[in-house]
Structure formats: C-alpha cells, structure tokens
Scaffold this motif. Structure first.
Motif, PDB file in Angstrom:
ATOM      1  N   VAL A 152      11.580  -3.010   5.170  1.00 46.50           N
ATOM      2  CA  VAL A 152      13.362  -1.630   4.795  1.00 46.50           C
ATOM      3  C   VAL A 152      13.123  -1.733   2.899  1.00 46.50           C
ATOM      4  N   VAL A 153      13.179  -1.052   2.464  1.00 46.77           N
ATOM      5  CA  VAL A 153      14.476  -1.101   0.571  1.00 46.77           C
ATOM      6  C   VAL A 153      15.074  -0.358   0.816  1.00 46.77           C
ATOM      7  N   SER A 154      16.842  -1.071   0.604  1.00 47.69           N
ATOM      8  CA  SER A 154      17.339  -0.921   0.961  1.00 47.69           C
ATOM      9  C   SER A 154      18.581  -0.938  -0.305  1.00 47.69           C
ATOM     10  N   VAL A 158      10.547   1.444   4.748  1.00 44.78           N
ATOM     11  CA  VAL A 158      11.015   2.536   4.800  1.00 44.78           C
ATOM     12  C   VAL A 158      11.888   2.340   4.386  1.00 44.78           C
ATOM     13  N   VAL A 159      12.176   3.568   2.765  1.00 43.75           N
ATOM     14  CA  VAL A 159      12.404   3.764   2.036  1.00 43.75           C
ATOM     15  C   VAL A 159      13.955   3.912   2.291  1.00 43.75           C
ATOM     16  N   LEU A 160      14.889   3.071   1.840  1.00 47.07           N
ATOM     17  CA  LEU A 160      16.465   3.810   1.666  1.00 47.07           C
ATOM     18  C   LEU A 160      17.177   3.898   1.187  1.00 47.07           C
ATOM     19  N   GLU A 190      -0.858 -12.390   6.944  1.00 41.82           N
ATOM     20  CA  GLU A 190      -0.215 -12.665   8.123  1.00 41.82           C
ATOM     21  C   GLU A 190      -1.022 -11.689   8.791  1.00 41.82           C
ATOM     22  N   GLN A 191      -0.805 -11.276   8.844  1.00 45.76           N
ATOM     23  CA  GLN A 191      -1.477  -9.889  10.804  1.00 45.76           C
ATOM     24  C   GLN A 191      -1.962  -8.519  10.084  1.00 45.76           C
ATOM     25  N   PRO A 192      -2.751  -8.625  10.416  1.00 42.75           N
ATOM     26  CA  PRO A 192      -4.330  -6.985   9.700  1.00 42.75           C
ATOM     27  C   PRO A 192      -2.988  -5.864  10.199  1.00 42.75           C
ATOM     28  N   ILE A 193      -3.113  -4.477   8.772  1.00 42.87           N
ATOM     29  CA  ILE A 193      -1.964  -3.773   8.903  1.00 42.87           C
ATOM     30  C   ILE A 193      -3.420  -2.910   9.092  1.00 42.87           C
ATOM     31  N   HIS A 194      -3.336  -1.809   9.245  1.00 40.65           N
ATOM     32  CA  HIS A 194      -5.389  -0.750   9.637  1.00 40.65           C
ATOM     33  C   HIS A 194      -3.967   0.759   9.547  1.00 40.65           C
ATOM     34  N   THR A 195      -2.586   0.475  10.171  1.00 40.03           N
ATOM     35  CA  THR A 195      -1.700   2.029  10.243  1.00 40.03           C
ATOM     36  C   THR A 195      -1.096   1.469   9.980  1.00 40.03           C
ATOM     37  N   ALA A 196      -0.212   2.705   8.913  1.00 40.04           N
ATOM     38  CA  ALA A 196       1.162   2.700   8.220  1.00 40.04           C
ATOM     39  C   ALA A 196       2.158   3.794   8.950  1.00 40.04           C
ATOM     40  N   LEU A 197       3.135   4.028   8.768  1.00 38.47           N
ATOM     41  CA  LEU A 197       4.208   5.078   8.821  1.00 38.47           C
ATOM     42  C   LEU A 197       5.234   4.284   7.858  1.00 38.47           C
ATOM     43  N   CYS A 198       5.326   5.422   7.123  1.00 41.75           N
ATOM     44  CA  CYS A 198       6.324   5.680   5.005  1.00 41.75           C
ATOM     45  C   CYS A 198       7.213   7.075   6.043  1.00 41.75           C
ATOM     46  N   ILE A 199       8.483   6.202   5.278  1.00 36.20           N
ATOM     47  CA  ILE A 199       9.592   7.063   5.162  1.00 36.20           C
ATOM     48  C   ILE A 199      10.063   7.486   4.206  1.00 36.20           C
ATOM     49  N   GLY A 200      10.723   8.212   3.679  1.00 35.53           N
ATOM     50  CA  GLY A 200      11.864   8.386   2.151  1.00 35.53           C
ATOM     51  C   GLY A 200      11.036   8.041   1.161  1.00 35.53           C
ATOM     52  N   GLN A 201       9.768   8.166   1.018  1.00 31.69           N
ATOM     53  CA  GLN A 201       9.046   7.933  -0.049  1.00 31.69           C
ATOM     54  C   GLN A 201       7.494   7.676   0.195  1.00 31.69           C
ATOM     55  N   LYS A 202       6.285   8.704  -0.838  1.00 32.40           N
ATOM     56  CA  LYS A 202       5.178   8.501  -0.278  1.00 32.40           C
ATOM     57  C   LYS A 202       4.768   7.112  -0.470  1.00 32.40           C
ATOM     58  N   ILE A 203       3.949   6.541  -0.177  1.00 33.57           N
ATOM     59  CA  ILE A 203       3.476   4.859  -0.461  1.00 33.57           C
ATOM     60  C   ILE A 203       1.931   4.594  -0.624  1.00 33.57           C
ATOM     61  N   ASP A 204       1.075   5.060  -1.498  1.00 31.57           N
ATOM     62  CA  ASP A 204      -0.327   4.503  -1.015  1.00 31.57           C
ATOM     63  C   ASP A 204      -0.905   3.696  -1.859  1.00 31.57           C
ATOM     64  N   GLN A 205      -0.104   1.758  -1.874  1.00 28.43           N
ATOM     65  CA  GLN A 205      -0.112   1.143  -2.309  1.00 28.43           C
ATOM     66  C   GLN A 205      -1.528   0.143  -1.890  1.00 28.43           C
ATOM     67  N   ASN A 206      -2.567   0.705  -1.063  1.00 23.62           N
ATOM     68  CA  ASN A 206      -3.536  -0.310  -0.209  1.00 23.62           C
ATOM     69  C   ASN A 206      -3.857   0.848   0.170  1.00 23.62           C
ATOM     70  N   SER A 207      -5.542   0.745  -0.379  1.00 22.45           N
ATOM     71  CA  SER A 207      -6.163   1.581   0.608  1.00 22.45           C
ATOM     72  C   SER A 207      -6.546   1.341   1.341  1.00 22.45           C
ATOM     73  N   ALA A 208      -6.589   0.373   2.092  1.00 20.46           N
ATOM     74  CA  ALA A 208      -7.553  -0.333   3.417  1.00 20.46           C
ATOM     75  C   ALA A 208      -6.818  -0.244   4.549  1.00 20.46           C
ATOM     76  N   ILE A 209      -5.422   0.526   3.747  1.00 19.89           N
ATOM     77  CA  ILE A 209      -3.787   0.950   5.239  1.00 19.89           C
ATOM     78  C   ILE A 209      -4.422   2.477   5.044  1.00 19.89           C
ATOM     79  N   GLN A 210      -4.428   2.426   6.568  1.00 21.98           N
ATOM     80  CA  GLN A 210      -4.248   3.995   7.011  1.00 21.98           C
ATOM     81  C   GLN A 210      -3.081   4.615   6.679  1.00 21.98           C
ATOM     82  N   TRP A 211      -1.971   5.580   5.669  1.00 23.76           N
ATOM     83  CA  TRP A 211      -1.058   5.904   5.567  1.00 23.76           C
ATOM     84  C   TRP A 211      -0.275   7.443   6.136  1.00 23.76           C
ATOM     85  N   HIS A 212       0.345   6.996   6.840  1.00 32.43           N
ATOM     86  CA  HIS A 212       1.073   8.445   7.143  1.00 32.43           C
ATOM     87  C   HIS A 212       2.536   8.690   6.839  1.00 32.43           C
TER      88      HIS A 212
END
Length: 153
Positions: A92-94, A60-62, A17-39
């Motif tokens: 959000v995963v809840s 966010v993983v609740l 839908e829309q390119p994702i270059h940077t992503a912020l993750c809270i709750g659990q480390k997720i490294d699903q896509n190597s093209a995205i820079q995860w924080h």
C-alpha cells in the motif's frame, strides 16, 4: 504519488523473495514490470468483484485523488477484502494520515517515514510474516499421553 523508482525497486525486491506472476492494482494503473500480469480495478469495480482467483500481489495506491475522498470505512473494506480474499501479499502506498488504519489492519511499514521528506509511506501485509508461531504452539505440548493415568484433569 510516490516516486516510480521506489516502486520499481520494491517490486524487484518482492519478486526476488517470492515470484510474482499476477498482480491486482487499485487506485492507479501501474505497468512497472512486464513479467507480471497486471489487473487494474477502480474502487467500485473492486468492491463488486467476485472472488475468482487469488493474486500474488495486491497493490493499492491510497494517495490518488479518487482514494483521498473515500471515507475511512470504505478504505478499510478495500484493504480487508484484499487481505483476506484476493491477494497473498499486499503493498500500500499511502499518506501519513492513513497510518492508524493500516497498523490496525496488521500492515507493517516498509519505508520509514523519517527517511524522506515526501508525504508518502509504503506498507505491506504478508500472511507468512504476519505472526510468528511461538515455541509452545506445537504438538509436543498439546497432549501428554504419559500423564493420562497419573493425574485427574
């Protein structure tokens, strides 16, 4: 925790839908896509994080142990800060018990909870689809210069 293949397919759909270059993750480390820079941030780090950039995606993983013991007020603080400042789109995963909180903050449900047996749901917030602009809300109806001398307002 939600199935990893559900998260992977959801990330692929969001990226299309829309390119994702940077992503912020809270709750659990997720490294699903190597093209995205995860924080990755835990709850305390995130609440004390200064605003330096806006991320393309907030994840966010609740339903982790750390997040389940948080009071609802602190969950709301995390989601509001993420929604208003830190991310363009939020996923959000809840669990089902967080439905009232997420709906009250303007999130929409991605996966219908009746379509599976697990106790999790996926929610999203995208400011571009949050509220549709009504027809009357445009400059055509704001002022009528042709009526300025005809009517007394």
């Amino acid at each position: 925790m939600a199935e990893q293949n559900v998260i992977t397919s959801m990330l692929d759909d969001l990226s299309s839908e829309q390119p994702i270059h940077t992503a912020l993750c809270i709750g659990q480390k997720i490294d699903q896509n190597s093209a995205i820079q995860w924080h990755y941030f835990n709850v305390n780090e995130f609440l004390n994080l200064p605003f330096t950039q806006r991320y393309d995606l907030g994840f966010v993983v609740l339903d982790t142990e750390q997040m389940l013991v948080l009071p609802e007020v602190q969950k709301a603080q995390i989601l509001v800060r993420l929604r208003d400042l830190m991310a363009k789109r939020i996923v959000v995963v809840s669990r089902f018990q967080d439905e009232k909180l997420l709906r009250s903050l303007g999130f929409t449900q991605l996966i219908d909870k009746t379509s599976h047996d697990a106790d999790f749901a996926l929610w999203q917030f995208n400011i571009l689809t949050y509220k549709h602009v009504p027809d009357w809300f445009n400059s055509k109806f704001w002022a009528n210069p042709e009526n300025w001398d005809k009517f007394r307002w």
